[in-house]
Write a protein that holds these residues in place. Structure first.
Motif, PDB file in Angstrom:
ATOM      1  N   GLY A  46       9.993 -44.746 -25.368  1.00  0.00           N
ATOM      2  CA  GLY A  46      11.176 -45.588 -25.253  1.00  0.00           C
ATOM      3  C   GLY A  46      12.249 -45.231 -26.250  1.00  0.00           C
ATOM      4  O   GLY A  46      13.435 -45.289 -25.961  1.00  0.00           O
ATOM      5  N   GLU A  47      11.830 -44.829 -27.439  1.00  0.00           N
ATOM      6  CA  GLU A  47      12.778 -44.475 -28.499  1.00  0.00           C
ATOM      7  C   GLU A  47      13.466 -43.136 -28.241  1.00  0.00           C
ATOM      8  O   GLU A  47      14.648 -42.981 -28.486  1.00  0.00           O
ATOM      9  N   LEU A  48      12.701 -42.151 -27.781  1.00  0.00           N
ATOM     10  CA  LEU A  48      13.226 -40.796 -27.716  1.00  0.00           C
ATOM     11  C   LEU A  48      13.274 -40.211 -26.309  1.00  0.00           C
ATOM     12  O   LEU A  48      13.640 -39.061 -26.140  1.00  0.00           O
ATOM     13  N   GLY A  49      12.874 -40.968 -25.343  1.00  0.00           N
ATOM     14  CA  GLY A  49      12.983 -40.501 -23.969  1.00  0.00           C
ATOM     15  C   GLY A  49      11.710 -39.888 -23.426  1.00  0.00           C
ATOM     16  O   GLY A  49      10.848 -39.426 -24.166  1.00  0.00           O
ATOM     17  N   GLN A  50      11.644 -39.899 -22.121  1.00  0.00           N
ATOM     18  CA  GLN A  50      10.487 -39.401 -21.386  1.00  0.00           C
ATOM     19  C   GLN A  50      10.246 -37.891 -21.540  1.00  0.00           C
ATOM     20  O   GLN A  50       9.100 -37.469 -21.600  1.00  0.00           O
ATOM     21  N   PRO A  51      11.277 -37.053 -21.611  1.00  0.00           N
ATOM     22  CA  PRO A  51      11.026 -35.605 -21.649  1.00  0.00           C
ATOM     23  C   PRO A  51      10.129 -35.143 -22.805  1.00  0.00           C
ATOM     24  O   PRO A  51       9.315 -34.243 -22.621  1.00  0.00           O
ATOM     25  N   LEU A  52      10.253 -35.748 -23.963  1.00  0.00           N
ATOM     26  CA  LEU A  52       9.399 -35.339 -25.083  1.00  0.00           C
ATOM     27  C   LEU A  52       7.942 -35.705 -24.835  1.00  0.00           C
ATOM     28  O   LEU A  52       7.042 -34.927 -25.137  1.00  0.00           O
ATOM     29  N   SER A  53       7.703 -36.883 -24.265  1.00  0.00           N
ATOM     30  CA  SER A  53       6.330 -37.271 -23.939  1.00  0.00           C
ATOM     31  C   SER A  53       5.734 -36.323 -22.908  1.00  0.00           C
ATOM     32  O   SER A  53       4.571 -35.937 -23.001  1.00  0.00           O
ATOM     33  N   VAL A  54       6.533 -35.953 -21.924  1.00  0.00           N
ATOM     34  CA  VAL A  54       6.067 -35.005 -20.911  1.00  0.00           C
ATOM     35  C   VAL A  54       5.765 -33.661 -21.562  1.00  0.00           C
ATOM     36  O   VAL A  54       4.730 -33.038 -21.279  1.00  0.00           O
ATOM     37  N   ALA A  55       6.633 -33.214 -22.456  1.00  0.00           N
ATOM     38  CA  ALA A  55       6.447 -31.908 -23.103  1.00  0.00           C
ATOM     39  C   ALA A  55       5.134 -31.857 -23.880  1.00  0.00           C
ATOM     40  O   ALA A  55       4.325 -30.937 -23.679  1.00  0.00           O
ATOM     41  N   TRP A  56       4.899 -32.811 -24.778  1.00  0.00           N
ATOM     42  CA  TRP A  56       3.685 -32.697 -25.579  1.00  0.00           C
ATOM     43  C   TRP A  56       2.441 -32.941 -24.740  1.00  0.00           C
ATOM     44  O   TRP A  56       1.410 -32.321 -24.970  1.00  0.00           O
ATOM     45  N   SER A  57       2.524 -33.793 -23.722  1.00  0.00           N
ATOM     46  CA  SER A  57       1.345 -34.017 -22.884  1.00  0.00           C
ATOM     47  C   SER A  57       1.010 -32.773 -22.061  1.00  0.00           C
ATOM     48  O   SER A  57      -0.162 -32.430 -21.904  1.00  0.00           O
ATOM     49  N   VAL A  58       2.012 -32.065 -21.552  1.00  0.00           N
ATOM     50  CA  VAL A  58       1.764 -30.835 -20.791  1.00  0.00           C
ATOM     51  C   VAL A  58       1.154 -29.769 -21.694  1.00  0.00           C
ATOM     52  O   VAL A  58       0.211 -29.068 -21.303  1.00  0.00           O
ATOM     53  N   PHE A  59       1.643 -29.639 -22.916  1.00  0.00           N
ATOM     54  CA  PHE A  59       1.048 -28.683 -23.849  1.00  0.00           C
ATOM     55  C   PHE A  59      -0.414 -29.032 -24.134  1.00  0.00           C
ATOM     56  O   PHE A  59      -1.268 -28.150 -24.224  1.00  0.00           O
ATOM     57  N   TRP A  60      -0.717 -30.318 -24.282  1.00  0.00           N
ATOM     58  CA  TRP A  60      -2.103 -30.727 -24.519  1.00  0.00           C
ATOM     59  C   TRP A  60      -2.982 -30.449 -23.306  1.00  0.00           C
ATOM     60  O   TRP A  60      -4.124 -30.004 -23.456  1.00  0.00           O
ATOM     61  N   ILE A  61      -2.461 -30.716 -22.113  1.00  0.00           N
ATOM     62  CA  ILE A  61      -3.242 -30.452 -20.908  1.00  0.00           C
ATOM     63  C   ILE A  61      -3.534 -28.959 -20.785  1.00  0.00           C
ATOM     64  O   ILE A  61      -4.682 -28.552 -20.561  1.00  0.00           O
ATOM     65  N   LEU A  62      -2.510 -28.139 -20.932  1.00  0.00           N
ATOM     66  CA  LEU A  62      -2.694 -26.685 -20.820  1.00  0.00           C
ATOM     67  C   LEU A  62      -3.607 -26.149 -21.916  1.00  0.00           C
ATOM     68  O   LEU A  62      -4.508 -25.337 -21.662  1.00  0.00           O
ATOM     69  N   GLY A  63      -3.373 -26.585 -23.157  1.00  0.00           N
ATOM     70  CA  GLY A  63      -4.197 -26.115 -24.264  1.00  0.00           C
ATOM     71  C   GLY A  63      -5.643 -26.582 -24.154  1.00  0.00           C
ATOM     72  O   GLY A  63      -6.576 -25.805 -24.363  1.00  0.00           O
ATOM     73  N   GLY A  64      -5.834 -27.843 -23.820  1.00  0.00           N
ATOM     74  CA  GLY A  64      -7.189 -28.374 -23.698  1.00  0.00           C
ATOM     75  C   GLY A  64      -7.955 -27.758 -22.542  1.00  0.00           C
ATOM     76  O   GLY A  64      -9.110 -27.340 -22.683  1.00  0.00           O
ATOM     77  N   PHE A  65      -7.316 -27.666 -21.383  1.00  0.00           N
ATOM     78  CA  PHE A  65      -7.979 -27.097 -20.215  1.00  0.00           C
ATOM     79  C   PHE A  65      -8.263 -25.612 -20.425  1.00  0.00           C
ATOM     80  O   PHE A  65      -9.346 -25.122 -20.090  1.00  0.00           O
ATOM     81  N   GLY A  66      -7.307 -24.908 -21.007  1.00  0.00           N
ATOM     82  CA  GLY A  66      -7.541 -23.496 -21.317  1.00  0.00           C
ATOM     83  C   GLY A  66      -8.704 -23.315 -22.278  1.00  0.00           C
ATOM     84  O   GLY A  66      -9.530 -22.411 -22.120  1.00  0.00           O
ATOM     85  N   GLY A  67      -8.790 -24.179 -23.276  1.00  0.00           N
ATOM     86  CA  GLY A  67      -9.908 -24.122 -24.214  1.00  0.00           C
ATOM     87  C   GLY A  67     -11.236 -24.402 -23.536  1.00  0.00           C
ATOM     88  O   GLY A  67     -12.245 -23.742 -23.816  1.00  0.00           O
ATOM     89  N   MET A  68     -11.240 -25.367 -22.620  1.00  0.00           N
ATOM     90  CA  MET A  68     -12.464 -25.672 -21.872  1.00  0.00           C
ATOM     91  C   MET A  68     -12.946 -24.454 -21.083  1.00  0.00           C
ATOM     92  O   MET A  68     -14.140 -24.188 -21.015  1.00  0.00           O
TER      93      MET A  68
END
Length: 139
Positions: A46-68
């Motif tokens: 809410g403070e900084l907008g949706q795009p930043l939340s999407v950015a860090w969540s996508v990096f976590w998904i890609l990094g976590g899944f790649g690590g798996m």
């Protein structure tokens, strides 16, 4: 059933317990990324907008899944790439949390400390696998 589990466990090269632990951590990170993408934290998004939340969540998904996918077969070059993606997500989230500590009410130092700690776990794994592109196999 127990024999299948035992054979699966035995098929993992040593150190099995470390690889299993990192697999669980990568799974948690992937799940956290998915949860953040689907239901972002409102106090931050809410403070900084949706795009930043999407950015860090996508990096976590890609990094976590790649690590798996890479931790058991020992594809260290790809696991290192996954760690870098994970760090990118932590960096974005950390910068947001750190800036909110100074611009909004309340302390964000606990969140920031947990982010630094989680990034450090990735750094430890990086140190373990940094020398080779693939896990060396005994003959």
């Amino acid at each position: 059933m127990i024999l299948r589990v035992r054979r699966l466990w035995d098929s993992i090269t040593e150190p099995r317990h470390m690889k299993a632990a990192y697999f669980v951590l990568y799974t948690v990170l992937t799940g956290t990324g998915i949860a953040t993408l689907l239901v972002p934290p409102t106090s931050i998004a809410g403070e900084l907008g949706q795009p930043l939340s999407v950015a860090w969540s996508v990096f976590w998904i890609l990094g976590g899944f790649g690590g798996m996918l890479t931790v058991f077969p020992g594809w260290w070059w790809a696991e290192r790439l996954s760690i870098v993606l994970m760090w990118a997500g932590f960096a974005i989230y950390g910068l947001v949390v750190f800036s909110l500590h100074f611009t909004s009410s309340g302390s964000r130092l606990t969140q920031f400390g947990v982010i630094v700690f989680a990034s450090g776990v990735g750094y430890i794994r990086w140190l373990q696998i940094r020398k080779y592109s693939f896990e060396p196999r005994g003959t």
